[in-house]
Design an enzyme around this catalytic site. Structure first.
Site, PDB file in Angstrom:
ATOM      1  N   THR A  29      83.359 -73.870 -26.442  1.00 23.76           N
ATOM      2  CA  THR A  29      82.594 -72.994 -25.545  1.00 23.76           C
ATOM      3  C   THR A  29      82.501 -71.559 -26.049  1.00 23.76           C
ATOM      4  O   THR A  29      81.480 -70.896 -25.835  1.00 23.76           O
ATOM      5  CB  THR A  29      83.231 -73.055 -24.137  1.00 23.76           C
ATOM      6  OG1 THR A  29      83.237 -74.431 -23.724  1.00 23.76           O
ATOM      7  CG2 THR A  29      82.467 -72.231 -23.135  1.00 23.76           C
ATOM      8  N   ASP A  47      84.832 -86.151 -32.176  1.00 20.02           N
ATOM      9  CA  ASP A  47      85.691 -85.701 -31.072  1.00 20.02           C
ATOM     10  C   ASP A  47      85.368 -86.375 -29.731  1.00 20.02           C
ATOM     11  O   ASP A  47      84.207 -86.667 -29.436  1.00 20.02           O
ATOM     12  CB  ASP A  47      85.509 -84.178 -30.932  1.00 20.02           C
ATOM     13  CG  ASP A  47      86.687 -83.514 -30.247  1.00 20.02           C
ATOM     14  OD1 ASP A  47      87.821 -83.963 -30.468  1.00 20.02           O
ATOM     15  OD2 ASP A  47      86.467 -82.548 -29.503  1.00 20.02           O
ATOM     16  N   HIS A  48      86.402 -86.561 -28.929  1.00 16.79           N
ATOM     17  CA  HIS A  48      86.261 -87.063 -27.544  1.00 16.79           C
ATOM     18  C   HIS A  48      85.431 -88.332 -27.460  1.00 16.79           C
ATOM     19  O   HIS A  48      84.525 -88.441 -26.620  1.00 16.79           O
ATOM     20  CB  HIS A  48      85.640 -85.989 -26.644  1.00 16.79           C
ATOM     21  CG  HIS A  48      86.625 -84.968 -26.173  1.00 16.79           C
ATOM     22  ND1 HIS A  48      87.696 -85.275 -25.382  1.00 16.79           N
ATOM     23  CD2 HIS A  48      86.689 -83.632 -26.408  1.00 16.79           C
ATOM     24  CE1 HIS A  48      88.396 -84.167 -25.135  1.00 16.79           C
ATOM     25  NE2 HIS A  48      87.815 -83.166 -25.764  1.00 16.79           N
TER      26      HIS A  48
END
Ligand code: G3H
Ligand code: ZN
Length: 271
Positions: free
Chosen positions: A227, A80-81
């Site tokens: 989160t 991811d990212h």
């Protein structure tokens, strides 16, 4: 069971949750939560998590793959990212079914050029590629829910890059520890109608349950959550200190708390 390909789990009209793995306990909790919910899940490892592991992609990935393979849940693995193209190219060696190339910090032309190259490489290597257009806020800790992805620009972007999925800015923001985000549902509907690829919602920890359900109904497909697990983890650790010196005294309840969060959110997203 063996890992499944991300492409098998991401299909328009249904929600699929993707949770961030940072530690072994995150991976254990995500897979336990998926088994409990009886839902498929995507485990995703971010470039930031790889940095936390001193740039080593192998150990945390191998642990996640091993847990998935010994589980009854359908699990896919996503990187991811990714902003560093050299990390992107390591994905093929570690069992990932998909990668997100995040060129959203570049201007439009540069994002198109870099993303098109990433997609060409991913497809040549049997990987599914997600990209981002309209930078979703909060990556540096600043709450920035105001950015929006333009549907016309997004349609051009997907055509010019051949991506398989697109992360869009519709009101969520990364790293929110409270669930107060309000999404732009009209925009989600317009993006769904304008784009031939599944939509990805980032920063989903800050989005309340009813907003998440509505987002999936309106066309969001891959729902990225990180989160919320850390909120559960850290809350449980705080509740179990001091507990002697054995880390299992706080890691076990922290892992259980994350698994409960995963099972709940899978019910919201895939239920
Ligand atoms: O790509 C990861 C997600 O966008 C996670 O965001 O930590 O705010 O849930 P979050
Ligand atoms: Zn994200």
């Amino acid at each position: 069971m063996p890992l499944v390909k991300t492409a098998e789990l991401v299909s328009p009209g249904t929600g699929i949750a993707a949770f961030n793995v940072i530690t072994l306990e995150h991976a254990e909790a995500i897979i336990a939560g998926a088994e409990e919910a009886g839902a498929p899940v995507i485990c995703q490892i971010s470039e930031n998590a790889v940095k936390f592991h001193h740039g080593r992609l192998g150990p945390v990935t191998a642990a996640t793959v091993s847990l998935a393979e010994s589980s009854s849940a359908r699990v896919a693995l996503h990187l991811d990212h990714v902003t560093d193209e050299s990390l992107l190219r390591r994905a093929a060696d570690h069992g990932f079914g998909s990668v997100m190339y995040d060129g959203s910090r570049h201007d439009y032309a540069e994002n198109v050029a870099r993303t098109a190259e990433a997609a060409a490489w991913a497809h040549a290597n049997g990987l599914w590629l997600e990209a981002e257009l309209g930078e979703i806020g909060g990556k540096d800790g600043a709450h920035a829910p105001g950015v929006r992805t333009d549907p016309g620009e997004a349609a051009r972007f997907t055509a010019d890059t051949s991506v398989d999925a697109l992360a869009v800015a519709v009101g969520s923001s990364h790293a929110m520890t409270d669930r107060t985000a309000r999404l732009d549902h009209d925009l989600i509907l317009r993006l769904r109608d304008a784009l031939p690829v599944p939509l990805v919602l980032h920063g989903s920890s800050g989005v309340p349950d009813d907003e998440l359900r509505r987002a999936v109904r309106n066309g969001m497909v891959k729902i990225n959550i990180g989160t919320a697990l850390n909120v559960a983890f850290t809350g449980a650790v705080a509740g179990h200190l001091p507990s002697g010196v054995d880390p299992r005294g706080y890691l076990a309840p922290a892992r259980d708390a994350m698994a409960r969060t995963v099972a709940h959110l899978l019910g919201v997203v895939s239920g």
